[in-house]
Each structure stands twice: as C-alpha cells, then as structure tokens.
Design a protein around this motif. Structure first.
Motif, short mmCIF file in Angstrom:
data_model
loop_
_atom_site.label_atom_id
_atom_site.label_comp_id
_atom_site.label_asym_id
_atom_site.label_seq_id
_atom_site.Cartn_x
_atom_site.Cartn_y
_atom_site.Cartn_z
N GLU A 9 0.83 -1.21 0.00
CA GLU A 9 0.00 0.00 0.00
C GLU A 9 0.86 1.26 0.00
O GLU A 9 0.51 2.27 -0.63
CB GLU A 9 -0.92 0.02 1.22
CG GLU A 9 -2.01 -1.04 1.20
CD GLU A 9 -1.51 -2.41 1.66
OE1 GLU A 9 -0.30 -2.53 1.97
OE2 GLU A 9 -2.31 -3.36 1.69
N LEU A 10 2.00 1.22 0.69
CA LEU A 10 2.89 2.38 0.72
C LEU A 10 3.70 2.50 -0.57
O LEU A 10 3.92 3.61 -1.08
CB LEU A 10 3.83 2.28 1.92
CG LEU A 10 3.19 2.43 3.31
CD1 LEU A 10 4.23 2.31 4.41
CD2 LEU A 10 2.46 3.77 3.42
N LEU A 11 4.14 1.37 -1.10
CA LEU A 11 4.88 1.40 -2.36
C LEU A 11 4.05 1.99 -3.49
O LEU A 11 4.56 2.69 -4.36
CB LEU A 11 5.35 -0.01 -2.73
CG LEU A 11 6.39 -0.65 -1.80
CD1 LEU A 11 6.71 -2.07 -2.27
CD2 LEU A 11 7.66 0.19 -1.73
N CYS A 12 2.75 1.72 -3.44
CA CYS A 12 1.85 2.25 -4.47
C CYS A 12 1.74 3.77 -4.42
O CYS A 12 1.32 4.40 -5.40
CB CYS A 12 0.46 1.63 -4.32
SG CYS A 12 0.39 -0.12 -4.77
N LEU A 13 2.10 4.36 -3.28
CA LEU A 13 2.02 5.82 -3.14
C LEU A 13 3.28 6.52 -3.64
O LEU A 13 3.28 7.74 -3.82
CB LEU A 13 1.79 6.19 -1.67
CG LEU A 13 0.47 5.72 -1.04
CD1 LEU A 13 0.46 6.06 0.44
CD2 LEU A 13 -0.71 6.37 -1.74
N LEU A 14 4.35 5.78 -3.86
CA LEU A 14 5.63 6.40 -4.23
C LEU A 14 5.55 7.27 -5.49
O LEU A 14 6.18 8.34 -5.53
CB LEU A 14 6.69 5.32 -4.42
CG LEU A 14 7.26 4.69 -3.14
CD1 LEU A 14 8.26 3.59 -3.49
CD2 LEU A 14 7.92 5.76 -2.27
N PHE A 38 3.65 -0.32 -9.06
CA PHE A 38 3.39 0.86 -9.89
C PHE A 38 2.29 0.61 -10.92
O PHE A 38 1.80 1.56 -11.55
CB PHE A 38 4.66 1.31 -10.59
CG PHE A 38 5.62 2.05 -9.69
CD1 PHE A 38 5.47 2.01 -8.30
CD2 PHE A 38 6.68 2.77 -10.20
CE1 PHE A 38 6.35 2.67 -7.46
CE2 PHE A 38 7.56 3.45 -9.38
CZ PHE A 38 7.39 3.39 -8.00
N LEU A 39 1.90 -0.63 -11.10
CA LEU A 39 0.79 -0.92 -12.01
C LEU A 39 -0.51 -0.28 -11.54
O LEU A 39 -1.43 -0.06 -12.33
CB LEU A 39 0.59 -2.44 -12.16
CG LEU A 39 1.65 -3.19 -12.97
CD1 LEU A 39 1.38 -4.68 -12.91
CD2 LEU A 39 1.68 -2.71 -14.42
N ALA A 40 -0.58 0.00 -10.23
CA ALA A 40 -1.79 0.59 -9.66
C ALA A 40 -1.80 2.11 -9.74
O ALA A 40 -2.73 2.76 -9.27
CB ALA A 40 -1.94 0.16 -8.20
#
Length: 329
Positions: A9-14, A38-40
């Motif tokens: 969930e945090l990686l998706c915010l990068l 990053f696909l999200a």
C-alpha cells in the motif's frame, strides 16, 4: 529498513513523490516488486509525471501530450452538458488552454505512452512528411510552383508536425461522435456525441493552423491519399472523385477513418502487414455501417449568409470552411 520491505500500500504511493516520468519508469523497471506496485498508479498521476518531463520527452509541446490524452477528456465530457461547456471554454484559449484542461481532467497510462512513442516513427513522422508535401516546405519547393507545377498553388506557412497533430487531436476528441452516427441505436441519442458547435469551437480557436488545415483537408492530394489507403485496406475498386462529385458515402468513409485519431492515421502511413487484424476488422465494420445507411446525416446551413453546408456528423473539411469564411468575410 529496505524500501522493498514496506507494505505494498505504501509502495503504491511512491509515484506521487517522484519528479517526472523518467524517474517513474526507471523505478518501475528496477525490480519486480516496484513494477507490480506501480501498475496501480492512477492515470492522472502518470500524466502529471509525463508533463514534468515535457517538452524534452514529449515534443512538440504541448501537442504531443494533448494528442495522447484528448480521448480521455472527450470521454470525461461527452454526454454531460456542464462538462462539455468546460471543454468548450478550454478550446477558446487555444492549444495551451486545452493542455491545461487535459492535465486537470485527463489521464495517461504507460501503455498509451509507449503506443504514442512508437507511433511517432510509424505514423506521426510519415504523416507529417506527407502533409509537408501537400502544404509545407517540400510542396513550396516543387519546380514551377506558380506556373503549373502544383494544383491549388497558394502562399502558406505550414508547420507540418503541428498540422499533423491538430488533425490527430480532432479525431481523438470527436471520433466517438462519428461512431454514434454509424450506430442505429446511438445515433438517436444526442448525449452520445458532441454537436457541430462544439466541434467548430475547437477549429475556430486553432488560430495559427486554421487556414493550413482547410487547405490540406480540401486538397486533391489529401483525398487521393485516403482513396489509395481505402483501396489498399478495404476496397480494391474504390475510386477517387472530385469534391463536387463525391458520393456522400465515400466522403463519410474517409472522414470516419480519419476520425479514428492516431490509430486511424496508420492507414495512410503503414503497410498492410504492419496493421493489426483487430484494427482491420474494425475498419471493415465501419465501412459496412456506412454502406448500410439509407441516407446521409442531416446537415446544417451555417456561415454569415447561411450558405455553407456542414454535416451533423463530424465533417472537418466542412467545419474548417465555415471557420475560414467567418474569419475572412
């Protein structure tokens, strides 16, 4: 603590904290974990990262990114009167106002970026070259230009790249409106298309290119180019006709293929083996829909004297004619 040990969930915010699209693609390609996270990434975030890299990676600016995102803002606005009004107001400010509008309401995917960059070499550059031979520097350098070397000799300044993108953007914005006229169910629903006034607004405020675009879309070279493409991809017996004598179905087919935006332009720039079978099936369906029509779309009489005919279906040449005479009369 390693970055990769963070929750997904945090990686998706990068991506929200990266500086541009180059940093995004470099990070996404560094490892499987980040690529998956990053696909999200939301299309709006990707678009803003791309904008941060313009014009270095997306030139000519802002035409490239507008062409890549115009379909998304068209889908956002179509069928909604309030949103359509906002889109029309963006047209009033020319290409930079439309670019700002795309940044606010559009989106972009990595696949779309890749497709558009690949199309630069297979479609955009060849189309620009063809336009240059119709209305640009190569055209003006034709021997005996003013004494019979070309038909329709006229003094024009043409930025061929910009003109190519303007035509592509028109198709991306209004292609869905043409599709509506080919569908017996949707054509009865005004919310499924933009009206003539909205399309005129886009062309009216394409200040620098309006006269050039009118020349291109009305010239014999443009018609012959599309006639050749139709013979190559759809109908070996298709014949070109003058604008005066042209059958309405043939004109509508040419307009409908052009209205497919960037994808449609591959018909006049690519070899048959380089066009996907899926797209060939699509254009066969378009031709079948047009030939199944019992009568042409209704027309409106526009212009200051009410003597200029414009189809209610997208009719870029007719619409440019109205814009031209309104500006010069």
């Amino acid at each position: 603590m390693s970055l990769l040990t963070l929750p997904t969930e945090l990686l998706c915010l990068l991506p929200n904290y990266l500086d541009n699209i180059e940093s995004f693609t470099n990070a996404a390609s560094s490892c499987r974990t980040l690529r998956s996270a990053f696909l999200a990434t939301h299309p709006s975030t990707i678009l803003h990262l791309a904008a941060a890299s313009a014009p270095t990676f997306f030139s000519p600016h802002p035409y490239f990114l507008v062409a890549a995102t115009a379909k998304s803002v068209s889908d956002w606005a179509i069928g909604n009167p309030d949103r359509t009004t906002l889109l029309r107001k963006a047209f009033y400010g020319g290409i930079y106002a439309l670019y700002d509008f795309c940044l606010q309401h559009g989106g972009l995917t990595l696949d779309r970026i890749r497709q558009t960059h690949l199309a630069r070499f297979t479609t955009i550059n060849p189309l620009s070259d063809k336009i240059d031979k119709m209305a640009g520097k190569q055209w003006l350098e034709t021997p005996n230009f003013w004494t019979g070397g070309v038909s329709e000799a006229v003094t024009l300044y043409t930025d061929a790249d910009r003109a190519a993108f303007q035509i592509i953007i028109y198709g991306e914005l209004f292609g869905t409106s043409m599709d509506a006229f080919l569908d017996p169910v949707r054509k009865e629903l005004p919310v499924s298309r933009f009206d003539v006034a909205t399309r005129l607004d886009y062309l009216t405020y394409s200040y620098e290119d309006q006269r050039v675009l009118r020349h291109i879309l009305k010239c014999g070279r443009w018609r012959r180019m599309w006639a050749g493409a139709i013979r190559g991809f759809l109908d070996e017996e298709f014949t070109d006709e003058t604008a005066v004598d042209e059958d309405w179905r043939k004109k509508m087919l040419r307009d409908a293929l052009m209205m497919q935006g960037l994808e449609g332009m591959q018909l006049v720039t690519c070899k048959r083996e380089d066009v996907s079978e899926g797209y060939l099936e699509k254009i066969r369906r378009i031709r079948g829909q047009i030939w199944a029509l019992e009568e042409p779309p209704a027309v409106q009489m526009l212009g200051k004297k009410g003597n200029l005919r414009v189809s209610e279906a997208p009719d870029p040449a007719g619409e440019l004619n109205v814009c031209f005479w309104q500006a010069w009369s």
